[in-house]
Write an enzyme that holds these catalytic residues in place. Structure first.
Site, short mmCIF file in Angstrom:
data_model
loop_
_atom_site.label_atom_id
_atom_site.label_comp_id
_atom_site.label_asym_id
_atom_site.label_seq_id
_atom_site.Cartn_x
_atom_site.Cartn_y
_atom_site.Cartn_z
N ASP A 86 0.88 -1.16 0.00
CA ASP A 86 0.00 0.00 0.00
C ASP A 86 0.91 1.21 0.00
OD1 ASP A 86 -1.66 2.14 0.53
OD2 ASP A 86 -2.81 1.12 2.09
N ASN A 113 4.43 4.26 -10.58
CA ASN A 113 3.22 4.33 -11.39
C ASN A 113 1.94 4.39 -10.56
OD1 ASN A 113 1.54 3.77 -13.96
ND2 ASN A 113 1.03 2.04 -12.61
N TYR A 175 -5.57 15.98 -7.97
CA TYR A 175 -4.86 15.11 -8.91
C TYR A 175 -4.00 15.92 -9.88
CZ TYR A 175 -4.41 11.78 -12.84
OH TYR A 175 -3.94 10.99 -13.85
N LYS A 179 0.16 15.96 -10.27
CA LYS A 179 0.86 15.54 -11.48
C LYS A 179 1.88 16.58 -11.93
CE LYS A 179 -1.09 11.60 -11.72
NZ LYS A 179 -0.31 10.37 -11.41
#
Length: 284
Positions: A86, A113, A175, A179
């Site tokens: 995790d 990833n 998010y 990124k």
């Protein structure tokens, strides 16, 4: 129709990573699974990881079965094993690198990833939303890189970001912010880990994976494909090829960079100025 590269191993370079050890986080499905399969096809011993043991073991078994296929003149494919991790748990992240080194003797490549996405706007996101994404998609990349470095004499780290780092849509916070941060982290790691370890980012655009197929029913999928200069969206194989290149000696002088793998979407200024690329292709 444009030919689609379905198999992550279709353009593999046999033996390119022979004897090397590669960790791929978040590789129980989708892009991560495709990356793991590509590295194994190129001779690497691959550590598949994720939170779901059943899915991860299935990926590792699929790779191992291919390794045991009838011999050819090509160099042998690599081994694969699954290690549950995790990525929000710092202890799990450290144990993942330890397990890879213990099983295969070293770590040569890390592919960060694993990621999650929330569909929340900046004015609606909660602290729990923030922690969920930041700890999984951002903090874990740093922790995994630091843990892998302890077992790397030389090697490469490839971080998977997203074209949301450059342009985004409403209600994709945090998010999209994370990124963009990954690209900055890559530069920091590259200057701190060099010259022994190179660090780069792959920045995918639309990729056809399980979640994408759910989000894009058939009619909508064709519409999205039509606004890509390639006439299609990507596949895990497209991303895997870019990752493999950046981890290889072909990219020995590349570090701190970000490779955009988006079928040309980043070159588009305004969608309504574009032709329907798929219609154009059908008419040729």
């Amino acid at each position: 129709m444009t030919r689609r590269h379905e198999s992550p191993t279709e353009h593999a370079v046999p033996g390119r990573f022979a004897g090397e050890t590669v960790i791929v986080t978040g590789s129980t499905r989708g892009i991560g699974a495709g990356v793991a399969e590509r590295f194994a096809a190129e001779g690497a011993n691959v550590v598949v990881s994720g939170r779901t043991a059943e899915a991860g073991e299935a990926v590792a078994e699929r790779i191992s079965e291919r390794t045991g296929d009838e011999a050819t003149d090509d160099p042998p494919a690599g081994d694969a094993t699954f290690v549950r991790a995790d990525m929000r748990d710092p202890d799990d992240v450290a144990a993942l690198a330890e397990a890879a080194a213990e099983r295969y003797g070293s770590v040569d490549v890390l592919v960060n990833n694993a990621g999650v996405q929330t569909e929340t706007a900046a004015d609606d996101a909660t602290l729990d939303d923030w922690a969920f994404v930041v700890e999984t998609d951002f903090r874990a990349y740093w922790l995994a890189a630091r843990a892998a470095l302890e077992h790397m004499d030389r090697g490469a780290i490839v971080n998977i970001s997203s074209n949301h780092a450059y342009a985004t849509m409403p209600a994709h916070f945090p998010y999209n912010a994370v990124k963009a941060g990954i690209n900055g982290m890559t530069r920091s790691l590259a200057v701190d880990f060099g010259p022994q370890v190179r660090v780069n980012t792959v920045v995918p655009g639309w990729v056809e994976i399980e979640r994408t197929r759910e989000e894009l029913p058939e009619g909508r999928l064709a519409e999205v494909e039509s606004i890509h200069p390639t006439g299609r969206i990507g596949t895990p194989a497209d991303v895997a090829g870019a990752v493999s290149f950046l981890a290889s000696e072909d990219a020995a002088f590349v570090t701190g960079g970000a490779l955009l793998v988006d079928g040309g979407r980043g070159a588009v200024m305004q969608d309504d100025t574009l032709p329907d690329y798929r219609a154009r292709e059908r008419s040729e």
